[in-house]
Design a protein around this motif. Structure first.
Motif, short mmCIF file in Angstrom:
data_model
loop_
_atom_site.label_atom_id
_atom_site.label_comp_id
_atom_site.label_asym_id
_atom_site.label_seq_id
_atom_site.Cartn_x
_atom_site.Cartn_y
_atom_site.Cartn_z
N ARG A 208 0.74 -1.13 0.18
CA ARG A 208 -0.13 0.10 -0.20
C ARG A 208 0.88 1.12 -0.16
NH1 ARG A 208 -1.27 3.19 4.30
NH2 ARG A 208 -0.62 1.77 5.63
N ILE A 209 1.82 1.22 0.88
CA ILE A 209 2.99 2.55 0.70
C ILE A 209 3.47 2.70 -0.50
CG2 ILE A 209 4.89 3.24 1.84
CD1 ILE A 209 4.13 1.77 4.53
N GLU B 79 2.41 1.93 -3.51
CA GLU B 79 1.39 2.12 -4.57
C GLU B 79 0.86 3.72 -4.21
OE1 GLU B 79 -1.54 -0.84 -4.00
OE2 GLU B 79 -0.63 -2.27 -5.43
N GLU B 80 1.24 4.03 -3.07
CA GLU B 80 1.02 5.50 -2.65
C GLU B 80 2.03 6.57 -3.20
OE1 GLU B 80 -0.07 5.66 1.57
OE2 GLU B 80 -1.96 4.76 1.01
N LYS C 135 5.31 6.24 -2.27
CA LYS C 135 6.30 6.60 -0.97
C LYS C 135 7.22 5.69 -1.01
CE LYS C 135 2.18 8.18 1.48
NZ LYS C 135 1.17 8.30 2.72
#
Length: 223
Positions: A106-107, A109-110, A112
């Motif tokens: 998730r990180i 894909e954001e 970051k």
């Protein structure tokens, strides 16, 4: 972001009084977009030094006990680690590994930075141990480049990972980005996952100068 900047402005100078840190290859970290920072893990203060030397916020998985401590010490640790980018996860639970992997995905894909220690735990003796393949799954699932890094000397300042670190010098060395687009869509192939992981660990070994041990650190600790 404000809290991260505040931590760097307040904790950074104090840390530099105790630990004189030499940073090499910081320009290898891309200024934008998803990045995986993968390195060795010698002692507790590695996770304090890494966020302080990087310009961008480094998000990483940490034990939930780091943010649930009691008293002043517990509140200070929670303030530092959550502000520095740590995401608490119960890694000892039945689904701890999956939760950590999905959080990292998730990180990334954001767009970051996600920091990870592929060994999965601190080295018990200063040597570099076999990497776990979660690092490979993350880069293949997201396409994020891997920037290997090495912590050098932190175990001399905080032997065993406990207590206040001694004053001294350490080096944080970043290597060039590694990309594995040639293996796109193969994140379930265990041979590919092992090959990618071993490639990253070989670069970490080159940067750190550590002796490599082809076994998991958790097994070495149990023995």
């Amino acid at each position: 972001m404000f809290r991260t900047a505040l931590i760097k402005a307040t904790v950074g100078p104090v840390m530099r009084l105790i630990i004189r840190t030499r940073v090499e290859g910081i320009e290898n970290i891309p200024g934008t977009g998803p990045v995986i920072l993968a390195g060795n893990h010698l002692t507790f203060i590695d996770s304090m030094i890494l966020p302080l030397v990087c310009d961008r916020t480094v998000h990483f998985i940490g034990k939930d006990e780091y943010v649930t401590g009691k008293g002043l010490k517990g509140r200070l640790m929670a303030w530092f680690f959550t502000g520095a980018g740590m995401i608490p996860v119960d890694r000892d639970g039945a689904n701890g590994g999956v939760a950590a992997l999905m959080t990292g995905r998730r990180i990334l894909e954001e767009g970051k930075i996600f920091g990870i220690y592929p060994e999965g735990t601190r080295s018990p003796d200063g040597r570099l141990y076999r990497g776990r393949t979660g690092i490979a799954r993350l880069t293949l699932m997201t396409g994020a480049p891997v920037v290997p890094f090495a912590m050098i000397g932190t175990d001399k300042l905080q032997p065993g990972g406990a207590g206040m670190p001694r004053p001294g010098r350490v080096t944080v060395r970043f290597g060039e980005p590694m990309e594995f687009s040639r293996y796109e869509g193969m994140d379930r192939d265990r041979y590919v996952l092992r090959a990618v992981t071993d490639s990253v660990m070989a670069e970490v070994m080159r940067l750190s100068g550590q002796e490599y041990v082809d076994m998991y650190a958790t097994k070495a600790k149990a023995a």
